[in-house]
Design a protein around this motif. Structure first.
Motif, PDB file in Angstrom:
ATOM      1  N   UNK A  29       0.816  -1.211   0.000  1.00 18.90           N
ATOM      2  CA  UNK A  29       0.000   0.000   0.000  1.00 18.90           C
ATOM      3  C   UNK A  29       0.847   1.257   0.000  1.00 18.90           C
ATOM      4  N   UNK A  30       1.941   1.241   0.777  1.00 19.94           N
ATOM      5  CA  UNK A  30       2.853   2.396   0.815  1.00 19.94           C
ATOM      6  C   UNK A  30       3.464   2.638  -0.557  1.00 19.94           C
ATOM      7  N   UNK A  31       3.912   1.580  -1.202  1.00 14.23           N
ATOM      8  CA  UNK A  31       4.534   1.731  -2.518  1.00 14.23           C
ATOM      9  C   UNK A  31       3.533   2.270  -3.536  1.00 14.23           C
ATOM     10  N   UNK A  32       2.342   1.714  -3.543  1.00 18.00           N
ATOM     11  CA  UNK A  32       1.328   2.139  -4.504  1.00 18.00           C
ATOM     12  C   UNK A  32       0.900   3.577  -4.226  1.00 18.00           C
ATOM     13  N   UNK A  53      -5.255   7.139   0.039  1.00 18.96           N
ATOM     14  CA  UNK A  53      -5.385   6.035   1.000  1.00 18.96           C
ATOM     15  C   UNK A  53      -6.816   5.519   1.042  1.00 18.96           C
ATOM     16  N   UNK A  54      -7.774   6.432   1.049  1.00 16.71           N
ATOM     17  CA  UNK A  54      -9.183   6.010   1.070  1.00 16.71           C
ATOM     18  C   UNK A  54      -9.537   5.204  -0.172  1.00 16.71           C
ATOM     19  N   UNK A  55      -9.058   5.635  -1.334  1.00 16.27           N
ATOM     20  CA  UNK A  55      -9.347   4.904  -2.569  1.00 16.27           C
ATOM     21  C   UNK A  55      -8.688   3.526  -2.545  1.00 16.27           C
ATOM     22  N   UNK A  62      -7.654  -2.370   4.202  1.00 11.71           N
ATOM     23  CA  UNK A  62      -6.471  -2.537   5.034  1.00 11.71           C
ATOM     24  C   UNK A  62      -5.177  -1.999   4.446  1.00 11.71           C
ATOM     25  N   UNK A  63      -5.239  -1.448   3.225  1.00 10.85           N
ATOM     26  CA  UNK A  63      -4.011  -0.913   2.628  1.00 10.85           C
ATOM     27  C   UNK A  63      -3.445   0.174   3.530  1.00 10.85           C
TER      28      UNK A  63
END
Length: 90
Positions: A29-32, A53-55, A62-63
């Motif tokens: 998630x951080x990378x994306x 982050x919401x998307x 959980x991302x």
């Protein structure tokens, strides 16, 4: 991220980049999020980390799992924005 993007551009085919950590949520998630944020900064000059982050969480719950990971994304994008500012000048 720059290394991944450079490799993607030099590859024979321009397919998607696949990123995955153990659960596919935190580091992934951080990378994306950072990749999306960098692109937003380049194209629009602004970035909305909360919206990103919401998307991501709407797409996969959980991302970006921890507060530290969320802070990391902010910090990485801050560094990228500073680099963009020095490259483009006043």
């Amino acid at each position: 991220m720059a290394d991944v993007e450079a490799e993607r551009r030099s590859a024979a085919s321009m397919g998607p980049v696949i990123v995955h950590c153990s659960a596919g949520l935190g580091r992934t998630g951080c990378f994306i999020a950072t990749t999306i944020g960098c692109r937003q900064l380049q194209l629009e000059g602004v970035v909305d980390v909360l919206s990103i982050t919401c998307q991501l969480r709407a797409d996969r719950g959980g991302m970006i799992q921890t507060g530290e990971q969320y802070e990391f994304v902010h910090h990485a994008l801050s560094l990228f924005e500073a680099r963009l500012s020095t490259e483009t000048g006043p």
